[in-house]
Design an enzyme around this catalytic site. Sequence first.
Site, short mmCIF file in Angstrom:
data_model
loop_
_atom_site.label_atom_id
_atom_site.label_comp_id
_atom_site.label_asym_id
_atom_site.label_seq_id
_atom_site.Cartn_x
_atom_site.Cartn_y
_atom_site.Cartn_z
N ASN A 8 0.71 -1.26 0.04
CA ASN A 8 0.07 -0.02 0.31
C ASN A 8 0.80 1.31 0.05
OD1 ASN A 8 0.41 -0.98 2.84
ND2 ASN A 8 -0.50 0.79 3.63
N HIS A 9 2.05 1.23 0.51
CA HIS A 9 2.92 2.33 0.55
C HIS A 9 3.70 2.79 -0.66
CE1 HIS A 9 3.13 3.70 4.76
NE2 HIS A 9 2.43 2.75 4.89
N HIS A 58 1.51 -8.68 0.00
CA HIS A 58 1.68 -7.65 1.10
C HIS A 58 0.67 -7.44 2.09
CE1 HIS A 58 3.23 -4.16 2.92
NE2 HIS A 58 2.09 -3.70 3.03
N HIS A 133 2.42 -5.93 6.31
CA HIS A 133 1.42 -5.01 6.41
C HIS A 133 0.90 -4.59 7.89
CE1 HIS A 133 -1.87 -2.31 4.65
NE2 HIS A 133 -2.80 -3.15 5.34
#
Length: 198
Positions: A8-9, A58, A133
């Site tokens: 997500n990053h 992830h 995560h």
Amino acid sequence: RIHLLRGNHESRNITRTYGFYAECHAKYGSACVWRAFTDVFDCLALAVIIDDSIFCVHGGLSPSITHVDQLRVLDRFGEIPHEGAVADLVWSDPDGDVTGFARSQRGAGYTFGARVVDRFLHTNGMAHILRAHQLCMEGFLVLFNDRLSTVWSAPNYCYRCGNVASILHVDPYLKRDFVTFDAAPESRAPAPQPTPDN
């Protein structure tokens, strides 16, 4: 082998929110380096499979993905959407208090339980899910009768959590071994000054 996965990053929105954009702009005087990084992020894999046995991702699972072959047709070359399978793969988390899927309190993705993990692994003929995560104070967490592992590789997250970190070594026989480590001590020595080229 080492494979980098998209999380997500690795998105334009999150890197702007959490300082990577500002850091690149401050160090390099423009957004060119940041743009190059985010263009590379668009090309990272969403998942990888180790020896047809360990599914690596992830975040977690998606109610839209029951078979790994469905991953091949996802349009992953762009910004991570706010919903859908790509968002679920980078935002979802396991939860021992649910059996199926439930909406995540993160605002994206889902939480999922042991029944979802068992069904996914059975459908795909696999034995384990490996993910990241979620902060794990001990560096890793194993859930659902050793069917899912979370590794956290950022020691002392945000310079304040006091957690250890881990990596997971998988040997040729698929034996999994967590290697934990603490944050490196801060260097007290001044940074070397650049010297002019002659």
